[in-house]
Write a protein that holds these residues in place. Structure first.
Motif, mmCIF file in Angstrom:
data_model
loop_
_atom_site.group_PDB
_atom_site.id
_atom_site.type_symbol
_atom_site.label_atom_id
_atom_site.label_comp_id
_atom_site.label_asym_id
_atom_site.label_seq_id
_atom_site.Cartn_x
_atom_site.Cartn_y
_atom_site.Cartn_z
ATOM 1 N N SER A 159 -90.019 -3.609 -38.913
ATOM 2 C CA SER A 159 -90.608 -4.375 -37.814
ATOM 3 C C SER A 159 -89.915 -4.061 -36.488
ATOM 4 C CB SER A 159 -90.532 -5.875 -38.109
ATOM 5 O OG SER A 159 -89.200 -6.306 -38.272
ATOM 6 N N PHE A 193 -102.021 -4.257 -30.574
ATOM 7 C CA PHE A 193 -102.254 -4.988 -31.819
ATOM 8 C C PHE A 193 -101.056 -4.863 -32.749
ATOM 9 C CE2 PHE A 193 -103.451 -4.778 -36.302
ATOM 10 C CZ PHE A 193 -104.006 -6.037 -36.483
ATOM 11 N N ILE A 194 -100.523 -3.640 -32.903
ATOM 12 C CA ILE A 194 -99.365 -3.422 -33.775
ATOM 13 C C ILE A 194 -98.181 -4.264 -33.304
ATOM 14 C CG2 ILE A 194 -97.662 -1.722 -34.544
ATOM 15 C CD1 ILE A 194 -99.873 0.395 -34.373
ATOM 16 N N ARG A 196 -98.110 -7.057 -31.645
ATOM 17 C CA ARG A 196 -98.293 -8.481 -31.929
ATOM 18 C C ARG A 196 -98.221 -8.769 -33.427
ATOM 19 N NH1 ARG A 196 -103.078 -10.132 -27.543
ATOM 20 N NH2 ARG A 196 -101.689 -10.123 -25.710
ATOM 21 N N PHE A 197 -98.750 -7.883 -34.233
ATOM 22 C CA PHE A 197 -98.671 -8.066 -35.683
ATOM 23 C C PHE A 197 -97.208 -8.077 -36.139
ATOM 24 C CE2 PHE A 197 -98.200 -6.048 -39.865
ATOM 25 C CZ PHE A 197 -98.888 -6.965 -40.650
#
Length: 409
Positions: A159, A193-194, A196-197
């Motif tokens: 992450s 998007f990545i 925030r995911f």
């Protein structure tokens, strides 16, 4: 349309600079059509001064102007300034104070640990060639980390690297390497998007860890996790170890006898404990600006932009340099320490690196409980591949930060 700001720069260089420091300005530079550019707020053909009652950016019209993209913004929302320069003293005093604090924190931490790392590096190299330290990867093994800790750390690694890869290009939007990386990752909308995911993943592992601490300390009454040799909470011995380590760096004494957690590992740990809520909360404010400005003045979005950017820079710069050195790039670990992935280290290394913990385990008769089989060749290979990929990505991003800083300077 995406290059509108470049045209405005001919007459409004200072305003374009502050605009480019916002998400709108950075995102449009990568082709994000949804983000507002100059004309969306000022209009393309009827731009007027802010004080002009007919201007679209006059206070009387800001709700309508911002509302074109942000629904029905509150009166606090429109207090956000897309042209605020936090470095200037005549700007909002709260924003300027936060800017000064974040700059002090960034420079202070990196300078302090930079000196610490360089001193350690030269001493470790000398010690390695003198035979004072050496790689000890043969012999009986002991288990150092649980499976839960291994899975948690792997989650953190994935992450964190993903957040860094998708976040740093926005900070350095005007540097060549970021214009190459964003398209490789799928474009600004995909990276958004990545990012925030992975932010949600980060909140998830942080919550899991806090709940685990609560379970162990409150429900199982394992108070040793809160204080003492097994705890990550700093104690007086950490200060003594720090001073002893500097004496060793300067050839004035022996290295300290570390316990289960060394002082630099505790710093890493609490940096995450500080960083996740700080970066996370500021990120949420930027993700849901309308919600947060029902409670807070709009200039808090300026603070959130500043804090999110600078704290993330501090975290990435620290992890990819200082943390990597402590755990992988020291001569006795080079090129990589895979113990965090296997959970195991050799008994000799355990005795050498953690003498305080080793003596306590022997004294209490628990050594046999920790003895375990060595990791298989296949496990070592997989760990080495994963670690190498992570290490290379991190070092390349660190190089990107350095290059970006030099170019801007």
């Amino acid at each position: 349309q995406l290059h509108f700001a470049d045209q405005c720069k001919n007459c409004h260089d200072d305003k374009v600079k502050t605009f480019r420091d916002t998400f709108h300005g950075k995102a449009t530079s990568f082709g994000f059509m949804i983000a507002a550019d100059c004309a969306d707020c000022h209009t393309a053909h009827k731009s007027r001064p802010t004080k002009d009652p007919n201007s679209t950016v006059h206070p009387n019209h800001l709700k309508e102007t911002c509302g074109k993209c942000h629904g029905n913004p509150s009166s606090k929302f429109i207090q956000y300034s897309p042209h605020m320069d936090p470095a200037k003293k005549d700007t909002n005093p709260v924003v300027h104070i936060m800017y000064s604090f974040m700059e002090f924190l960034l420079v202070g931490v990196m300078l302090g640990f930079g000196i610490h790392t360089l001193l350690w590096l030269q001493r470790a190299i000398v010690a390695y060639f003198r035979g004072e330290i050496k790689k000890e990867d043969e012999g009986p093994f002991v288990r150092r980390f649980s499976k839960k800790t291994i899975v948690l750390h792997i989650t953190v690694v994935i992450s964190f690297l993903g957040l860094a890869m998708t976040g740093l290009p926005l900070k350095y939007f005007d540097i060549g390497w970021t214009n190459w990386l964003i398209p490789v990752l799928g474009g600004i909308e995909v990276t958004r998007f990545i990012h925030r995911f992975l932010a949600v993943v980060t909140f998830g592992y942080a919550a899991f860890h806090v709940l685990s601490i609560f379970k162990e300390t409150i429900l199982k009454k394992r108070y040793s996790l809160l204080w003492g040799p097994k705890s990550l909470v700093p104690r007086m011995k950490d200060l003594t170890d720090l001073l002893d380590n500097f004496r060793w760096f300067l050839y004035l004494g022996k290295p300290p006898a570390f316990g289960r957690w060394a002082y630099f590992e505790k710093f890493d740990y609490f940096a995450v404990f500080w960083g996740v809520p700080v970066i996370g909360l500021s990120g949420l404010m930027l993700w849901f600006p309308r919600f947060f400005t029902t409670l807070l003045p709009g200039y808090f979005l300026n603070i959130a932009t500043l804090v999110h950017s600078e704290e993330a820079l501090l975290a990435t710069a620290f992890i990819f340099t200082v943390h990597f050195f402590h755990n992988h790039l020291r001569p006795e670990n080079f090129p990589m320490d895979i113990s965090i992935f296997t959970g195991k280290i050799t008994l000799k290394r355990f005795q050498h690196e953690r003498p305080e913990e080793y003596e306590e385990i022997v004294r209490t008769g628990r050594l046999n409980e920790l003895l375990t089989d060595p990791p298989s060749d296949e496990v070592r290979r997989r760990c080495f591949i994963f670690g190498t990929i992570s290490l290379v990505i991190g070092l390349l991003l660190a190089l990107g930060i350095i290059i970006s800083y030099v170019i801007r300077f």
